[in-house]
Scaffold this motif. Sequence first.
Motif, PDB file in Angstrom:
ATOM      1  N   GLN A  95     -17.053  15.279   4.212  1.00 22.85           N
ATOM      2  CA  GLN A  95     -17.612  15.532   2.879  1.00 22.85           C
ATOM      3  C   GLN A  95     -16.849  16.654   2.181  1.00 22.85           C
ATOM      4  N   GLN A  96     -16.564  17.717   2.906  1.00 24.45           N
ATOM      5  CA  GLN A  96     -15.879  18.863   2.307  1.00 24.45           C
ATOM      6  C   GLN A  96     -14.459  18.509   1.862  1.00 24.45           C
ATOM      7  N   GLU A  97     -13.780  17.660   2.643  1.00 18.93           N
ATOM      8  CA  GLU A  97     -12.370  17.395   2.369  1.00 18.93           C
ATOM      9  C   GLU A  97     -12.132  16.235   1.415  1.00 18.93           C
ATOM     10  N   THR A  98     -13.080  15.324   1.285  1.00 18.03           N
ATOM     11  CA  THR A  98     -12.882  14.166   0.397  1.00 18.03           C
ATOM     12  C   THR A  98     -13.839  14.151  -0.788  1.00 18.03           C
ATOM     13  N   GLY A  99     -14.874  14.989  -0.733  1.00 28.25           N
ATOM     14  CA  GLY A  99     -15.823  15.024  -1.836  1.00 28.25           C
ATOM     15  C   GLY A  99     -16.891  13.953  -1.752  1.00 28.25           C
ATOM     16  N   ARG A 100     -16.943  13.226  -0.658  1.00 27.83           N
ATOM     17  CA  ARG A 100     -17.984  12.212  -0.488  1.00 27.83           C
ATOM     18  C   ARG A 100     -18.279  11.993   0.995  1.00 27.83           C
ATOM     19  N   GLY A 101     -19.454  11.423   1.269  1.00 23.54           N
ATOM     20  CA  GLY A 101     -19.826  11.149   2.637  1.00 23.54           C
ATOM     21  C   GLY A 101     -18.960  10.061   3.255  1.00 23.54           C
ATOM     22  N   PHE A 102     -18.948  10.019   4.591  1.00 23.95           N
ATOM     23  CA  PHE A 102     -18.084   9.074   5.280  1.00 23.95           C
ATOM     24  C   PHE A 102     -18.427   7.631   4.918  1.00 23.95           C
ATOM     25  N   ALA A 103     -19.708   7.284   4.868  1.00 25.24           N
ATOM     26  CA  ALA A 103     -20.106   5.907   4.566  1.00 25.24           C
ATOM     27  C   ALA A 103     -19.652   5.503   3.164  1.00 25.24           C
ATOM     28  N   SER A 147       0.839  -1.192   0.000  1.00 23.69           N
ATOM     29  CA  SER A 147       0.000   0.000   0.000  1.00 23.69           C
ATOM     30  C   SER A 147       0.877   1.247   0.000  1.00 23.69           C
ATOM     31  N   VAL A 148       0.347   2.308  -0.593  1.00 30.09           N
ATOM     32  CA  VAL A 148       1.056   3.574  -0.706  1.00 30.09           C
ATOM     33  C   VAL A 148       0.103   4.689  -0.284  1.00 30.09           C
ATOM     34  N   THR A 149       0.610   5.618   0.508  1.00 26.81           N
ATOM     35  CA  THR A 149      -0.180   6.770   0.940  1.00 26.81           C
ATOM     36  C   THR A 149       0.521   8.048   0.520  1.00 26.81           C
ATOM     37  N   THR A 150      -0.206   8.917  -0.173  1.00 24.32           N
ATOM     38  CA  THR A 150       0.286  10.245  -0.528  1.00 24.32           C
ATOM     39  C   THR A 150      -0.549  11.268   0.246  1.00 24.32           C
ATOM     40  N   PRO A 151      -0.176  12.538   0.236  1.00 22.59           N
ATOM     41  CA  PRO A 151      -1.009  13.536   0.932  1.00 22.59           C
ATOM     42  C   PRO A 151      -2.432  13.594   0.389  1.00 22.59           C
ATOM     43  N   GLU A 152      -2.649  13.126  -0.851  1.00 24.22           N
ATOM     44  CA  GLU A 152      -3.956  13.246  -1.476  1.00 24.22           C
ATOM     45  C   GLU A 152      -4.817  11.991  -1.364  1.00 24.22           C
ATOM     46  N   ALA A 153      -4.207  10.790  -1.246  1.00 19.31           N
ATOM     47  CA  ALA A 153      -5.020   9.575  -1.327  1.00 19.31           C
ATOM     48  C   ALA A 153      -4.294   8.361  -0.767  1.00 19.31           C
ATOM     49  N   HIS A 154      -5.080   7.311  -0.518  1.00 19.31           N
ATOM     50  CA  HIS A 154      -4.564   5.996  -0.155  1.00 19.31           C
ATOM     51  C   HIS A 154      -4.642   5.102  -1.393  1.00 19.31           C
ATOM     52  N   ARG A 200      -7.733  11.416   0.364  1.00 21.03           N
ATOM     53  CA  ARG A 200      -7.306  11.528   1.758  1.00 21.03           C
ATOM     54  C   ARG A 200      -7.685  12.915   2.273  1.00 21.03           C
ATOM     55  N   PRO A 201      -8.327  13.005   3.437  1.00 20.92           N
ATOM     56  CA  PRO A 201      -8.657  14.331   3.980  1.00 20.92           C
ATOM     57  C   PRO A 201      -7.404  15.101   4.376  1.00 20.92           C
ATOM     58  N   ARG A 202      -7.582  16.360   4.780  1.00 19.56           N
ATOM     59  CA  ARG A 202      -6.433  17.219   5.082  1.00 19.56           C
ATOM     60  C   ARG A 202      -6.293  17.534   6.571  1.00 19.56           C
ATOM     61  N   THR A 203      -7.411  17.672   7.271  1.00 15.17           N
ATOM     62  CA  THR A 203      -7.361  18.004   8.690  1.00 15.17           C
ATOM     63  C   THR A 203      -6.705  16.868   9.466  1.00 15.17           C
ATOM     64  N   PRO A 204      -5.736  17.179  10.347  1.00 17.00           N
ATOM     65  CA  PRO A 204      -5.018  16.112  11.063  1.00 17.00           C
ATOM     66  C   PRO A 204      -5.916  15.081  11.734  1.00 17.00           C
ATOM     67  N   ALA A 205      -7.006  15.502  12.369  1.00 17.53           N
ATOM     68  CA  ALA A 205      -7.888  14.541  13.039  1.00 17.53           C
ATOM     69  C   ALA A 205      -8.535  13.597  12.035  1.00 17.53           C
ATOM     70  N   LEU A 206      -8.951  14.129  10.885  1.00 19.27           N
ATOM     71  CA  LEU A 206      -9.568  13.279   9.866  1.00 19.27           C
ATOM     72  C   LEU A 206      -8.528  12.413   9.164  1.00 19.27           C
ATOM     73  N   VAL A 207      -7.326  12.937   9.001  1.00 15.11           N
ATOM     74  CA  VAL A 207      -6.240  12.126   8.440  1.00 15.11           C
ATOM     75  C   VAL A 207      -5.997  10.911   9.320  1.00 15.11           C
ATOM     76  N   ALA A 208      -6.011  11.110  10.651  1.00 20.18           N
ATOM     77  CA  ALA A 208      -5.801   9.993  11.574  1.00 20.18           C
ATOM     78  C   ALA A 208      -6.893   8.943  11.417  1.00 20.18           C
ATOM     79  N   VAL A 209      -8.128   9.375  11.224  1.00 20.14           N
ATOM     80  CA  VAL A 209      -9.238   8.437  11.015  1.00 20.14           C
ATOM     81  C   VAL A 209      -9.041   7.673   9.704  1.00 20.14           C
ATOM     82  N   ALA A 210      -8.735   8.406   8.636  1.00 16.30           N
ATOM     83  CA  ALA A 210      -8.551   7.776   7.327  1.00 16.30           C
ATOM     84  C   ALA A 210      -7.403   6.790   7.339  1.00 16.30           C
ATOM     85  N   ASP A 211      -6.301   7.150   7.979  1.00 14.78           N
ATOM     86  CA  ASP A 211      -5.139   6.261   8.018  1.00 14.78           C
ATOM     87  C   ASP A 211      -5.434   5.017   8.853  1.00 14.78           C
TER      88      ASP A 211
END
Length: 273
Positions: free
Chosen positions: A199-207, A57-64, A157-168
């Motif tokens: 939604q604002q940071e990824t362009g889609r809802g969490f689900a 797997s590869v993670t960039t600032p923009e996506a997983h 991948r979202p940008r806010t540190p808290a959301l980045v932690a969730v996504a990662d």
Amino acid sequence: MTRAGVGDDDGVDDGALRPATETRTIAIPVDQVDGECWPAHSHDDHELMWAVSGRLSVTTPEAHFAVPPGASIWIPAGVEHEVRAEAGCRLQCTWLARQADLPELRTTSVLVTPPLFDRVMEHLLVAALDPAERRRAEVFAVDLLRPSRTVDVDVPRPRTPALVAVADALARDPADRRTVQEWAAGCAVSTRTFTRAFQQETGRGFAAWRRDLRIRAAMQRLAAGEPPGAVARATGFSAQASFTTAFRETTGTTPAAFARAAARWTQAPERAS
């Protein structure tokens, strides 16, 4: 053939995969018996990386990105990326000198490379090539590369540190069953604030985002030969039927059909090593 190790003494942080300085087109086999993660780093040249076996797997600032066996990931020069090889993964990397602007390859992309690309890589790894021959071969090799929608699902991948932690965290364990309310509480915000920000940071809802992440992880496991039922459980789907429905809606094909196609990629001649 020229090979470079891991963390060469060239001023780059230890642990970052780097090409040798005397050539810009090389292949490096790396066996990760215990699994390994290379922290965020970048290269001056374009990088093509693939898992000969196991999960990568590869993670960039923009996506997983989850790279299925038989597929490759193209990382443009200068793009910061973290690489994670799971236990038992055998990966290879090839670097190509910067080329003319290629619209299809301006961003990190998952590819299925044609057998002809493997033959060109073998040609490039011949030490006797003069600079002009090498440049022509590199241009031709890059011209063979095109992103493949059949092996990739966009997971921003979202940008806010808290959301980045969730996504990662979810990228590491797509089967994590914590609810959106639990994730929001972990971020110390209301569910409404959490879902709006996601939604604002990824362009889609969490689900929807989590479903796409699970489908991408499922593609990787299916390509590795795991049965659909086991893949459904490992990626967080409650039943194989719901997994099949979600997979078809996202990719346009069924898990079984995708697995059959992936088997053809992995049976292609092995890349130069």
